[in-house]
Design a protein around this motif. Structure first.
Motif, PDB file in Angstrom:
ATOM      1  N   ARG A  14      75.625  23.015  29.295  1.00 17.54           N
ATOM      2  CA  ARG A  14      76.248  24.338  29.375  1.00 17.54           C
ATOM      3  C   ARG A  14      75.238  25.447  29.035  1.00 17.54           C
ATOM      4  O   ARG A  14      75.239  26.506  29.661  1.00 17.54           O
ATOM      5  CB  ARG A  14      77.441  24.395  28.428  1.00 17.54           C
ATOM      6  N   SER A  15      74.392  25.197  28.049  1.00 18.60           N
ATOM      7  CA  SER A  15      73.389  26.190  27.656  1.00 18.60           C
ATOM      8  C   SER A  15      72.374  26.430  28.767  1.00 18.60           C
ATOM      9  O   SER A  15      72.002  27.585  29.034  1.00 18.60           O
ATOM     10  CB  SER A  15      72.675  25.752  26.380  1.00 18.60           C
ATOM     11  N   LYS A  16      71.931  25.353  29.422  1.00 20.57           N
ATOM     12  CA  LYS A  16      70.985  25.535  30.539  1.00 20.57           C
ATOM     13  C   LYS A  16      71.620  26.368  31.642  1.00 20.57           C
ATOM     14  O   LYS A  16      70.981  27.287  32.166  1.00 20.57           O
ATOM     15  CB  LYS A  16      70.520  24.178  31.087  1.00 20.57           C
ATOM     16  N   GLU A  17      72.855  26.057  31.996  1.00 14.18           N
ATOM     17  CA  GLU A  17      73.535  26.828  33.032  1.00 14.18           C
ATOM     18  C   GLU A  17      73.683  28.294  32.613  1.00 14.18           C
ATOM     19  O   GLU A  17      73.423  29.209  33.394  1.00 14.18           O
ATOM     20  CB  GLU A  17      74.915  26.226  33.321  1.00 14.18           C
ATOM     21  N   PHE A  18      74.096  28.512  31.373  1.00  9.42           N
ATOM     22  CA  PHE A  18      74.286  29.862  30.854  1.00  9.42           C
ATOM     23  C   PHE A  18      72.986  30.669  30.930  1.00  9.42           C
ATOM     24  O   PHE A  18      72.947  31.763  31.499  1.00  9.42           O
ATOM     25  CB  PHE A  18      74.787  29.790  29.403  1.00  9.42           C
ATOM     26  N   TYR A  19      71.906  30.124  30.362  1.00  4.83           N
ATOM     27  CA  TYR A  19      70.650  30.877  30.329  1.00  4.83           C
ATOM     28  C   TYR A  19      70.012  31.003  31.709  1.00  4.83           C
ATOM     29  O   TYR A  19      69.386  32.026  32.004  1.00  4.83           O
ATOM     30  CB  TYR A  19      69.690  30.303  29.286  1.00  4.83           C
ATOM     31  N   ASP A  20      70.164  29.996  32.558  1.00  2.00           N
ATOM     32  CA  ASP A  20      69.676  30.130  33.937  1.00  2.00           C
ATOM     33  C   ASP A  20      70.278  31.373  34.588  1.00  2.00           C
ATOM     34  O   ASP A  20      69.586  32.150  35.244  1.00  2.00           O
ATOM     35  CB  ASP A  20      70.053  28.906  34.785  1.00  2.00           C
ATOM     36  N   LYS A  21      71.570  31.555  34.390  1.00  4.46           N
ATOM     37  CA  LYS A  21      72.274  32.650  35.071  1.00  4.46           C
ATOM     38  C   LYS A  21      72.079  33.999  34.389  1.00  4.46           C
ATOM     39  O   LYS A  21      71.753  34.989  35.046  1.00  4.46           O
ATOM     40  CB  LYS A  21      73.753  32.315  35.205  1.00  4.46           C
ATOM     41  N   VAL A  22      72.292  34.058  33.061  1.00  8.73           N
ATOM     42  CA  VAL A  22      72.202  35.372  32.411  1.00  8.73           C
ATOM     43  C   VAL A  22      70.779  35.907  32.387  1.00  8.73           C
ATOM     44  O   VAL A  22      70.558  37.114  32.527  1.00  8.73           O
ATOM     45  CB  VAL A  22      72.821  35.403  30.994  1.00  8.73           C
ATOM     46  N   LEU A  23      69.801  35.019  32.230  1.00  7.72           N
ATOM     47  CA  LEU A  23      68.416  35.497  32.251  1.00  7.72           C
ATOM     48  C   LEU A  23      67.940  35.768  33.672  1.00  7.72           C
ATOM     49  O   LEU A  23      67.085  36.614  33.894  1.00  7.72           O
ATOM     50  CB  LEU A  23      67.494  34.510  31.531  1.00  7.72           C
ATOM     51  N   GLY A  24      68.529  35.060  34.629  1.00  4.95           N
ATOM     52  CA  GLY A  24      68.198  35.284  36.037  1.00  4.95           C
ATOM     53  C   GLY A  24      68.504  36.702  36.485  1.00  4.95           C
ATOM     54  O   GLY A  24      67.720  37.322  37.199  1.00  4.95           O
ATOM     55  N   VAL A  25      69.647  37.233  36.049  1.00  5.07           N
ATOM     56  CA  VAL A  25      69.980  38.598  36.442  1.00  5.07           C
ATOM     57  C   VAL A  25      69.092  39.619  35.756  1.00  5.07           C
ATOM     58  O   VAL A  25      69.015  40.774  36.183  1.00  5.07           O
ATOM     59  CB  VAL A  25      71.478  38.938  36.209  1.00  5.07           C
ATOM     60  N   LEU A  26      68.377  39.200  34.708  1.00  2.00           N
ATOM     61  CA  LEU A  26      67.435  40.088  34.023  1.00  2.00           C
ATOM     62  C   LEU A  26      66.000  39.915  34.540  1.00  2.00           C
ATOM     63  O   LEU A  26      65.080  40.524  34.009  1.00  2.00           O
ATOM     64  CB  LEU A  26      67.472  39.825  32.510  1.00  2.00           C
ATOM     65  N   GLY A  27      65.830  39.063  35.552  1.00  2.00           N
ATOM     66  CA  GLY A  27      64.510  38.874  36.150  1.00  2.00           C
ATOM     67  C   GLY A  27      63.690  37.754  35.553  1.00  2.00           C
ATOM     68  O   GLY A  27      62.503  37.618  35.858  1.00  2.00           O
ATOM     69  N   SER A  28      64.281  36.922  34.703  1.00  2.00           N
ATOM     70  CA  SER A  28      63.573  35.784  34.127  1.00  2.00           C
ATOM     71  C   SER A  28      64.083  34.495  34.756  1.00  2.00           C
ATOM     72  O   SER A  28      65.209  34.427  35.232  1.00  2.00           O
ATOM     73  CB  SER A  28      63.780  35.723  32.615  1.00  2.00           C
ATOM     74  N   SER A  29      63.230  33.479  34.723  1.00  2.00           N
ATOM     75  CA  SER A  29      63.600  32.176  35.273  1.00  2.00           C
ATOM     76  C   SER A  29      62.895  31.083  34.484  1.00  2.00           C
ATOM     77  O   SER A  29      62.038  31.359  33.649  1.00  2.00           O
ATOM     78  CB  SER A  29      63.210  32.092  36.756  1.00  2.00           C
ATOM     79  N   ARG A  30      63.253  29.844  34.791  1.00  2.00           N
ATOM     80  CA  ARG A  30      62.590  28.706  34.147  1.00  2.00           C
ATOM     81  C   ARG A  30      61.110  28.715  34.518  1.00  2.00           C
ATOM     82  O   ARG A  30      60.753  28.643  35.691  1.00  2.00           O
ATOM     83  CB  ARG A  30      63.209  27.393  34.597  1.00  2.00           C
TER      84      ARG A  30
END
Length: 129
Positions: A14-30
């Protein structure tokens, strides 16, 4: 001052999914993925890490936090490490290159008085010999 930091997550998927998405909209990625730890950022630099709290040695409900401080050169990494030891810190990893992170990653790790994993890192390689 802060180069990167990391937190531990109890619901890993759940944490990976959460951070993938919320940080993605801020321009960050894995930027890096080690299976039990994922680093997020941009341009090849992971500045925020999440780790699977169930992996490794959990020492209670609150596992250590990881904070890495930026060092100006390899000598500052060494000074950080030796100063911390003189103050009674537990050594985790002596100053060295960490090529698994990137070829010029030079860092040292200690455990602070509260048990946190504290690091000094220089991204320009090790000492000139």
């Amino acid at each position: 001052m802060i180069d990167h930091f990391g937190i531990n997550c109890s619901d890993w998927d759940r944490s990976k999914e959460f951070y993938d998405k919320v940080l993605g909209v801020l321009g960050s990625s894995r930027q890096m993925d080690f299976g039990v730890a994922v680093g997020y950022g941009a341009d090849g630099h992971a500045s925020f890490w999440i780790a699977d709290a169930s992996a490794g040695d959990a020492s209670g409900p609150n596992r250590e936090t990881h904070i890495a401080f930026a060092a100006k050169d390899p000598e500052a990494v060494q000074a950080f490490f030796h100063t911390a030891l003189a103050l009674g810190a537990e050594p985790l990893h002596e100053p060295r290159l960490w090529p698994e992170y990137h070829p010029n990653y030079y860092g040292a790790f200690v455990r602070d008085p509260d048990g946190n994993n504290v690091e000094a890192v220089f991204h320009g390689g090790g000492p000139k010999s």
